[in-house]
Design a protein around this motif. Sequence first.
Motif, PDB file in Angstrom:
ATOM      1  N   PRO A  51     103.867 -59.112 -32.899  1.00  0.00           N
ATOM      2  CA  PRO A  51     104.256 -58.685 -31.554  1.00  0.00           C
ATOM      3  C   PRO A  51     103.128 -57.898 -30.885  1.00  0.00           C
ATOM      4  N   ASP A  52     103.235 -57.715 -29.584  1.00  0.00           N
ATOM      5  CA  ASP A  52     102.276 -56.878 -28.873  1.00  0.00           C
ATOM      6  C   ASP A  52     102.644 -55.405 -29.003  1.00  0.00           C
ATOM      7  N   ILE A  53     103.939 -55.141 -29.135  1.00  0.00           N
ATOM      8  CA  ILE A  53     104.409 -53.761 -29.242  1.00  0.00           C
ATOM      9  C   ILE A  53     105.692 -53.726 -30.056  1.00  0.00           C
ATOM     10  N   VAL A  54     105.838 -52.702 -30.879  1.00  0.00           N
ATOM     11  CA  VAL A  54     107.062 -52.480 -31.647  1.00  0.00           C
ATOM     12  C   VAL A  54     107.769 -51.263 -31.074  1.00  0.00           C
ATOM     13  N   LEU A  55     109.023 -51.430 -30.673  1.00  0.00           N
ATOM     14  CA  LEU A  55     109.866 -50.339 -30.197  1.00  0.00           C
ATOM     15  C   LEU A  55     110.881 -50.044 -31.295  1.00  0.00           C
ATOM     16  N   SER A  56     110.830 -48.844 -31.849  1.00  0.00           N
ATOM     17  CA  SER A  56     111.697 -48.547 -32.990  1.00  0.00           C
ATOM     18  C   SER A  56     112.460 -47.239 -32.804  1.00  0.00           C
ATOM     19  N   SER A  57     113.678 -47.236 -33.331  1.00  0.00           N
ATOM     20  CA  SER A  57     114.435 -45.999 -33.469  1.00  0.00           C
ATOM     21  C   SER A  57     113.892 -45.234 -34.665  1.00  0.00           C
ATOM     22  N   MET A  58     114.260 -43.971 -34.803  1.00  0.00           N
ATOM     23  CA  MET A  58     113.808 -43.188 -35.953  1.00  0.00           C
ATOM     24  C   MET A  58     114.648 -43.468 -37.184  1.00  0.00           C
ATOM     25  N   HIS A  59     115.973 -43.366 -37.044  1.00  0.00           N
ATOM     26  CA  HIS A  59     116.844 -43.469 -38.207  1.00  0.00           C
ATOM     27  C   HIS A  59     117.434 -44.871 -38.315  1.00  0.00           C
ATOM     28  N   LEU A  60     116.953 -45.617 -39.319  1.00  0.00           N
ATOM     29  CA  LEU A  60     117.371 -46.994 -39.566  1.00  0.00           C
ATOM     30  C   LEU A  60     118.190 -47.028 -40.855  1.00  0.00           C
ATOM     31  N   PRO A  61     118.943 -48.093 -41.093  1.00  0.00           N
ATOM     32  CA  PRO A  61     119.787 -48.150 -42.288  1.00  0.00           C
ATOM     33  C   PRO A  61     119.007 -48.074 -43.600  1.00  0.00           C
ATOM     34  N   ASP A  62     117.786 -48.614 -43.634  1.00  0.00           N
ATOM     35  CA  ASP A  62     117.039 -48.713 -44.887  1.00  0.00           C
ATOM     36  C   ASP A  62     115.788 -47.853 -44.950  1.00  0.00           C
ATOM     37  N   MET A  63     115.377 -47.292 -43.840  1.00  0.00           N
ATOM     38  CA  MET A  63     114.162 -46.487 -43.803  1.00  0.00           C
ATOM     39  C   MET A  63     114.109 -45.733 -42.477  1.00  0.00           C
ATOM     40  N   THR A  64     113.037 -45.004 -42.244  1.00  0.00           N
ATOM     41  CA  THR A  64     112.869 -44.311 -40.972  1.00  0.00           C
ATOM     42  C   THR A  64     111.795 -45.003 -40.138  1.00  0.00           C
ATOM     43  N   GLY A  65     111.769 -44.705 -38.850  1.00  0.00           N
ATOM     44  CA  GLY A  65     110.702 -45.215 -37.994  1.00  0.00           C
ATOM     45  C   GLY A  65     109.345 -44.733 -38.475  1.00  0.00           C
ATOM     46  N   THR A  66     109.314 -43.526 -39.044  1.00  0.00           N
ATOM     47  CA  THR A  66     108.076 -42.985 -39.615  1.00  0.00           C
ATOM     48  C   THR A  66     107.550 -43.889 -40.724  1.00  0.00           C
ATOM     49  N   GLU A  67     108.453 -44.350 -41.585  1.00  0.00           N
ATOM     50  CA  GLU A  67     108.051 -45.232 -42.686  1.00  0.00           C
ATOM     51  C   GLU A  67     107.614 -46.600 -42.172  1.00  0.00           C
ATOM     52  N   VAL A  68     108.255 -47.061 -41.107  1.00  0.00           N
ATOM     53  CA  VAL A  68     107.865 -48.342 -40.506  1.00  0.00           C
ATOM     54  C   VAL A  68     106.423 -48.278 -40.015  1.00  0.00           C
ATOM     55  N   VAL A  69     106.109 -47.255 -39.212  1.00  0.00           N
ATOM     56  CA  VAL A  69     104.757 -47.169 -38.647  1.00  0.00           C
ATOM     57  C   VAL A  69     103.731 -46.868 -39.741  1.00  0.00           C
ATOM     58  N   LYS A  70     104.131 -46.135 -40.785  1.00  0.00           N
ATOM     59  CA  LYS A  70     103.217 -45.874 -41.901  1.00  0.00           C
ATOM     60  C   LYS A  70     102.827 -47.170 -42.597  1.00  0.00           C
ATOM     61  N   GLU A  71     103.808 -48.052 -42.819  1.00  0.00           N
ATOM     62  CA  GLU A  71     103.497 -49.347 -43.441  1.00  0.00           C
ATOM     63  C   GLU A  71     102.634 -50.202 -42.525  1.00  0.00           C
ATOM     64  N   MET A  72     102.905 -50.159 -41.234  1.00  0.00           N
ATOM     65  CA  MET A  72     102.102 -50.920 -40.279  1.00  0.00           C
ATOM     66  C   MET A  72     100.648 -50.445 -40.289  1.00  0.00           C
ATOM     67  N   ARG A  73     100.453 -49.129 -40.253  1.00  0.00           N
ATOM     68  CA  ARG A  73      99.094 -48.588 -40.195  1.00  0.00           C
ATOM     69  C   ARG A  73      98.337 -48.829 -41.499  1.00  0.00           C
ATOM     70  N   GLY A  74      99.068 -49.028 -42.611  1.00  0.00           N
ATOM     71  CA  GLY A  74      98.413 -49.275 -43.880  1.00  0.00           C
ATOM     72  C   GLY A  74      98.104 -50.729 -44.144  1.00  0.00           C
ATOM     73  N   ASP A  75      98.529 -51.618 -43.245  1.00  0.00           N
ATOM     74  CA  ASP A  75      98.297 -53.057 -43.390  1.00  0.00           C
ATOM     75  C   ASP A  75      97.231 -53.500 -42.391  1.00  0.00           C
ATOM     76  N   PRO A  76      96.091 -54.012 -42.862  1.00  0.00           N
ATOM     77  CA  PRO A  76      95.013 -54.429 -41.947  1.00  0.00           C
ATOM     78  C   PRO A  76      95.465 -55.425 -40.884  1.00  0.00           C
ATOM     79  N   ASN A  77      96.489 -56.222 -41.187  1.00  0.00           N
ATOM     80  CA  ASN A  77      96.963 -57.220 -40.220  1.00  0.00           C
ATOM     81  C   ASN A  77      97.884 -56.631 -39.160  1.00  0.00           C
ATOM     82  N   LEU A  78      98.395 -55.427 -39.424  1.00  0.00           N
ATOM     83  CA  LEU A  78      99.379 -54.831 -38.513  1.00  0.00           C
ATOM     84  C   LEU A  78      98.919 -53.503 -37.923  1.00  0.00           C
TER      85      LEU A  78
END
Length: 267
Positions: A51-78
């Motif tokens: 996607p061009d942009i990810v819009l995320s809530s903070m509190h998700l059923p399986d993780m937090t928005g913080t964890e989402v962006v952390k995984e994105m920033r740690g992946d060279p493709n994302l």
Amino acid sequence: MNFSELFVLIIEPSRVQRTIIVNHLKSFGIDNIDEFSDGRSALSAIQLQTPDIVLSSMHLPDMTGTEVVKEMRGDPNLCNITFLLISSETHYRYLEPIRQSGAIAILPKPFTRKELGISLQSTLHYLIDLDTPDEDKTEAFENLKILLVDDSLVSRKYLHQILDNLGIHDITEAVDGAQALNILKQQTFDLIISDYNMPNIDGREMVEYIRTHGEQATIPIMMVTSEQNKSQLAAIQSAGVSALCAKPLSYDMMKKMIEQLVFNNEF
């Protein structure tokens, strides 16, 4: 490129909130939208279609928005995908990693259409500049020498990417104020972009030393910080900082501040 060409991915567990966000996006002419209620499914989908942009809530059923962006920033493709948090969360423990990770914005719930529009516009400008060859970018940007000072590797990578996107490639990095001052003894720069909270010598102490003892005493210094304490912010201002900007800092604001500080001498 315009709004209608953007591909937006939404991560929001509430169907009602997703509908609100989708309706706002469609009001801007954006129809290419993927919706997810949990982080893991969204991250899997991002790997298949970026996607061009990810819009995320903070509190998700399986993780937090913080964890989402952390995984994105740690992946060279994302890692370079723009990320926008939409949340009523105010706790420092959750928001600080988002600020440091280079989110394009943090919008409250409820947010206004205008607030969302500003973030989308900044994303659009980022993508346009990303696709623009260096020879077509502002020549003055290409010649700038920047000293980037931040103890967060994630934050440095995000800011470095923004500068690179603007056509600024002569970038030297320092992990704290102490290393920055050592570098300044050997090199000259057109602009310093620094964090405030750092080990050894923090941003305020670094600015004070540069203004009183440094050979480049008048160099513009832009402080980009997540600091919320008003007395601390006042102390940074009095130290002689040229501009004080809050994290997260949008692409448009970064570009505007560099133009003002370096080319218009507004500090």
